[in-house]
Motif scaffolding. Structure first.
Motif, PDB file in Angstrom:
ATOM      1  N   PRO A   1       0.654  -1.133  -0.012  1.00 35.96           N
ATOM      2  CA  PRO A   1      -0.196   0.527   0.206  1.00 35.96           C
ATOM      3  C   PRO A   1       0.589   1.356   0.161  1.00 35.96           C
ATOM      4  CG  PRO A   1       0.394  -0.897   2.165  1.00 35.96           C
ATOM      5  CD  PRO A   1       0.821  -1.843   1.352  1.00 35.96           C
ATOM      6  N   GLY A   2       2.396   1.369  -0.416  1.00 37.66           N
ATOM      7  CA  GLY A   2       2.450   2.778  -0.313  1.00 37.66           C
ATOM      8  C   GLY A   2       2.439   3.660  -1.790  1.00 37.66           C
ATOM      9  N   SER A   3       2.542   2.897  -2.303  1.00 39.87           N
ATOM     10  CA  SER A   3       2.769   3.805  -3.530  1.00 39.87           C
ATOM     11  C   SER A   3       2.696   3.223  -4.729  1.00 39.87           C
ATOM     12  CB  SER A   3       3.990   5.020  -3.909  1.00 39.87           C
ATOM     13  OG  SER A   3       4.704   4.334  -3.968  1.00 39.87           O
ATOM     14  N   ILE A   4       2.041   3.864  -5.523  1.00 39.91           N
ATOM     15  CA  ILE A   4       1.591   2.832  -7.428  1.00 39.91           C
ATOM     16  C   ILE A   4       2.017   4.095  -8.554  1.00 39.91           C
ATOM     17  CG2 ILE A   4      -0.968   3.023  -7.219  1.00 39.91           C
ATOM     18  CD1 ILE A   4       1.535   0.058  -8.585  1.00 39.91           C
ATOM     19  N   VAL A   5       2.383   4.522  -9.366  1.00 42.48           N
ATOM     20  CA  VAL A   5       2.939   5.040  -9.891  1.00 42.48           C
ATOM     21  C   VAL A   5       2.600   4.396 -11.696  1.00 42.48           C
ATOM     22  CG1 VAL A   5       4.142   6.389 -11.265  1.00 42.48           C
ATOM     23  CG2 VAL A   5       4.477   6.348  -8.721  1.00 42.48           C
ATOM     24  N   LEU A   6       1.779   5.594 -12.446  1.00 41.07           N
ATOM     25  CA  LEU A   6       1.367   4.956 -13.774  1.00 41.07           C
ATOM     26  C   LEU A   6       2.094   6.619 -14.405  1.00 41.07           C
ATOM     27  CD1 LEU A   6       0.016   3.317 -16.226  1.00 41.07           C
ATOM     28  CD2 LEU A   6      -1.556   5.130 -15.397  1.00 41.07           C
TER      29      LEU A   6
ATOM     30  N   PHE B   1      10.287  14.029 -20.949  1.00 40.17           N
ATOM     31  CA  PHE B   1       9.659  14.815 -20.479  1.00 40.17           C
ATOM     32  C   PHE B   1       8.535  13.257 -20.240  1.00 40.17           C
ATOM     33  CE2 PHE B   1       5.149  16.190 -20.446  1.00 40.17           C
ATOM     34  CZ  PHE B   1       5.208  17.177 -19.289  1.00 40.17           C
ATOM     35  N   TYR B   2       8.318  13.717 -19.090  1.00 44.14           N
ATOM     36  CA  TYR B   2       7.107  12.585 -18.559  1.00 44.14           C
ATOM     37  C   TYR B   2       5.800  13.059 -17.961  1.00 44.14           C
ATOM     38  CZ  TYR B   2      10.812   9.185 -19.558  1.00 44.14           C
ATOM     39  OH  TYR B   2      12.219   8.177 -20.017  1.00 44.14           O
ATOM     40  N   TYR B   3       5.526  12.065 -18.058  1.00 46.36           N
ATOM     41  CA  TYR B   3       3.807  12.823 -16.770  1.00 46.36           C
ATOM     42  C   TYR B   3       3.382  11.816 -16.644  1.00 46.36           C
ATOM     43  CZ  TYR B   3      -0.303  12.207 -20.364  1.00 46.36           C
ATOM     44  OH  TYR B   3      -0.533  11.414 -21.824  1.00 46.36           O
ATOM     45  N   GLY B   4       2.065  11.209 -16.259  1.00 46.86           N
ATOM     46  CA  GLY B   4       1.291  10.622 -14.947  1.00 46.86           C
ATOM     47  C   GLY B   4       0.561  10.814 -13.731  1.00 46.86           C
ATOM     48  N   ALA B   5       0.412   9.750 -13.571  1.00 44.52           N
ATOM     49  CA  ALA B   5      -0.654  10.127 -11.699  1.00 44.52           C
ATOM     50  C   ALA B   5       0.395   8.573 -11.098  1.00 44.52           C
ATOM     51  CB  ALA B   5      -2.223   9.606 -12.273  1.00 44.52           C
ATOM     52  N   SER B   6       0.090   8.823  -9.877  1.00 45.57           N
ATOM     53  CA  SER B   6       0.386   7.974  -9.021  1.00 45.57           C
ATOM     54  C   SER B   6      -0.783   8.196  -6.903  1.00 45.57           C
ATOM     55  CB  SER B   6       1.665   8.835  -7.966  1.00 45.57           C
ATOM     56  OG  SER B   6       1.776  10.298  -8.132  1.00 45.57           O
ATOM     57  N   PHE B   7      -0.554   7.278  -6.638  1.00 46.96           N
ATOM     58  CA  PHE B   7      -1.053   7.022  -5.556  1.00 46.96           C
ATOM     59  C   PHE B   7       0.232   6.846  -4.135  1.00 46.96           C
ATOM     60  CE2 PHE B   7      -2.120   4.459  -2.162  1.00 46.96           C
ATOM     61  CZ  PHE B   7      -3.176   4.802  -1.640  1.00 46.96           C
ATOM     62  N   ARG B   8       0.184   7.734  -2.960  1.00 50.43           N
ATOM     63  CA  ARG B   8       1.308   7.335  -2.350  1.00 50.43           C
ATOM     64  C   ARG B   8       0.150   7.415  -0.288  1.00 50.43           C
ATOM     65  NH1 ARG B   8       4.157  11.247  -4.225  1.00 50.43           N
ATOM     66  NH2 ARG B   8       2.888  12.801  -2.672  1.00 50.43           N
ATOM     67  N   ALA B   9       1.007   6.507   0.449  1.00 48.41           N
ATOM     68  CA  ALA B   9       0.218   6.460   1.625  1.00 48.41           C
ATOM     69  C   ALA B   9       1.594   6.507   2.248  1.00 48.41           C
ATOM     70  CB  ALA B   9      -0.870   4.971   1.583  1.00 48.41           C
ATOM     71  N   ILE B  10       0.923   7.481   3.673  1.00 50.45           N
ATOM     72  CA  ILE B  10       1.970   7.969   4.330  1.00 50.45           C
ATOM     73  C   ILE B  10       0.989   7.024   5.601  1.00 50.45           C
ATOM     74  CG2 ILE B  10       3.058  10.121   5.506  1.00 50.45           C
ATOM     75  CD1 ILE B  10       2.938  11.324   3.339  1.00 50.45           C
ATOM     76  N   THR B  11       2.573   6.618   6.804  1.00 47.16           N
ATOM     77  CA  THR B  11       1.813   6.479   7.673  1.00 47.16           C
ATOM     78  C   THR B  11       3.092   7.073   8.936  1.00 47.16           C
ATOM     79  OG1 THR B  11      -0.123   4.620   7.597  1.00 47.16           O
ATOM     80  CG2 THR B  11       1.256   4.791   9.518  1.00 47.16           C
ATOM     81  N   THR B  12       3.515   7.528   9.672  1.00 51.92           N
ATOM     82  CA  THR B  12       4.445   7.886  10.800  1.00 51.92           C
ATOM     83  C   THR B  12       3.950   8.144  11.752  1.00 51.92           C
ATOM     84  OG1 THR B  12       6.839   9.099  10.466  1.00 51.92           O
ATOM     85  CG2 THR B  12       4.816   9.904   9.502  1.00 51.92           C
ATOM     86  N   SER B  13       4.953   8.510  12.584  1.00 52.74           N
ATOM     87  CA  SER B  13       4.631   8.794  14.247  1.00 52.74           C
ATOM     88  C   SER B  13       5.631   9.466  15.152  1.00 52.74           C
ATOM     89  CB  SER B  13       4.580   7.591  15.612  1.00 52.74           C
ATOM     90  OG  SER B  13       5.375   6.915  15.326  1.00 52.74           O
ATOM     91  N   PHE B  14       5.766  10.724  15.758  1.00 51.76           N
ATOM     92  CA  PHE B  14       6.765  11.363  15.995  1.00 51.76           C
ATOM     93  C   PHE B  14       6.959  11.996  17.652  1.00 51.76           C
ATOM     94  CE2 PHE B  14       6.883  12.960  11.164  1.00 51.76           C
ATOM     95  CZ  PHE B  14       8.348  12.995  11.551  1.00 51.76           C
ATOM     96  N   ARG B  15       7.994  11.470  18.206  1.00 49.99           N
ATOM     97  CA  ARG B  15       7.325  11.594  19.914  1.00 49.99           C
ATOM     98  C   ARG B  15       8.513  13.434  20.476  1.00 49.99           C
ATOM     99  NH1 ARG B  15      10.387   6.623  22.844  1.00 49.99           N
ATOM    100  NH2 ARG B  15       8.730   5.445  22.846  1.00 49.99           N
ATOM    101  N   TYR B  16       6.998  13.474  21.103  1.00 48.85           N
ATOM    102  CA  TYR B  16       7.143  14.696  21.771  1.00 48.85           C
ATOM    103  C   TYR B  16       6.877  14.771  23.324  1.00 48.85           C
ATOM    104  CZ  TYR B  16       2.134  15.468  21.665  1.00 48.85           C
ATOM    105  OH  TYR B  16       0.765  15.044  22.175  1.00 48.85           O
ATOM    106  N   PRO B  17       7.503  15.700  24.097  1.00 47.22           N
ATOM    107  CA  PRO B  17       7.692  15.758  25.617  1.00 47.22           C
ATOM    108  C   PRO B  17       6.142  16.209  26.301  1.00 47.22           C
ATOM    109  CG  PRO B  17       9.241  17.026  24.850  1.00 47.22           C
ATOM    110  CD  PRO B  17       9.008  16.114  23.767  1.00 47.22           C
TER     111      PRO B  17
END
Length: 293
Positions: free
Chosen positions: A184-189, A197-213
């Protein structure tokens, strides 16, 4: 000497093919922005963000044609929302990816990545931000135009263990059209118009986490964003490419939690989706020869 260098470079490119894309961005910088404007899901918490990233990929070819890959990455988020007043606006991350790519036969290649990350607020202690993850990926070459990929991603996020099964493809549909990526990370056409020159469409999924005090607690911000976009690649030189993207997010979420809290999340409200755009500049090597023909 030049022929030896070229041979080594080709080995690198074809081995990196196990990562499911027809090129390697040896070095790149990116700027990503999403203002509080959009077309759908606009009845929730307002938000905007800016994101910057710089990375390099350093491959080393071994005698058996396997590859050791080092990939340091630096990134920074700036998230603005009145609903996130309890969280820091600036979040920073350092990542070191170590990879081993092994071609076993003309049909099979395996990729193993070890991912060490330090994600946290700008003023948070370095030792308290550590995460460790891994990727295991197998590539099956059906023919020169079609490859399948499958595997598993794991990371010890601050919200817990995060496992994702992976499924990918690299498909040369015709001499100008390619589909590649690992979900599920990414897919590119990608459509080639000319070597520059190139063009296209893409999908990208982001899941991340950051700590803070926050007092005696170690809290975290979890970011989830699914992004669909159109893109255009302009090769300023045969190996220097400028990419522009314009798209929209889907089911964006920002959640706050405590690492050792009784409940994983103490804030899990919904957020507006929005448009986003991204600019990137990369030193890119294509193993399909696209920008050199």
């Amino acid at each position: 000497m030049r022929s030896q260098l070229l041979a080594g470079l080709l080995c690198i490119l074809f081995a990196i093919n196990g990562l499911a894309q027809p090129y390697l961005d040896v070095a790149s910088i990116r700027f990503h922005r999403s203002p509080d404007a959009g077309l759908v899901r606009r009845n929730f918490n307002r938000n905007s963000f800016e994101y910057g990233q710089a990375q390099v990929q350093l491959p080393l070819v071994l005698r058996d044609s396997s590859i050791i890959l080092l990939n340091p990455i630096a990134e920074q988020w700036s998230i603005s929302s009145t609903a996130l007043a309890a969280a820091p606006q600036w979040l920073r991350g350092l990542t070191m990816v170590g990879g081993y790519i092994k071609p076993w036969s003309p049909q099979w290649t395996t990729t193993m990545l070890l991912i060490a990350r330090w994600n946290g607020a700008a003023d948070f202690g370095f030792n308290n931000r550590f995460q460790l993850g891994t990727v295991l990926l197998a590539t099956r070459t059906v023919n020169p135009k079609l490859k399948y990929k499958f595997g598993l991603y794991y990371n010890r996020e601050f919200f817990g263990n995060f496992f994702i099964p992976l499924a990918g493809i690299e498909w040369t549909i015709n001499r100008r059209l390619q589909l590649f990526g690992t979900l599920p990370g990414s897919i590119v056409l990608e459509q080639k118009v000319s070597p520059r020159f190139y063009y296209g469409a893409s999908f990208r999924a982001i899941t991340t986490s950051f700590r803070y005090p926050a007092g005696a607690e170690n809290r975290f911000v979890r970011i989830d964003d699914n992004q669909v976009q159109a893109f255009a690649d302009l090769y300023l030189q045969p190996k220097l490419v400028l990419t522009a993207e314009l798209g929209h997010s889907l089911f964006r979420r920002f959640r706050l939690g405590a690492t050792d809290g009784a409940s994983k999340y103490f804030f899990a409200e919904k957020f507006n989706d929005g448009v986003h755009f991204r600019l990137s500049l990369a030193y890119r090597l294509r193993f399909d020869g696209g920008a050199t023909r």
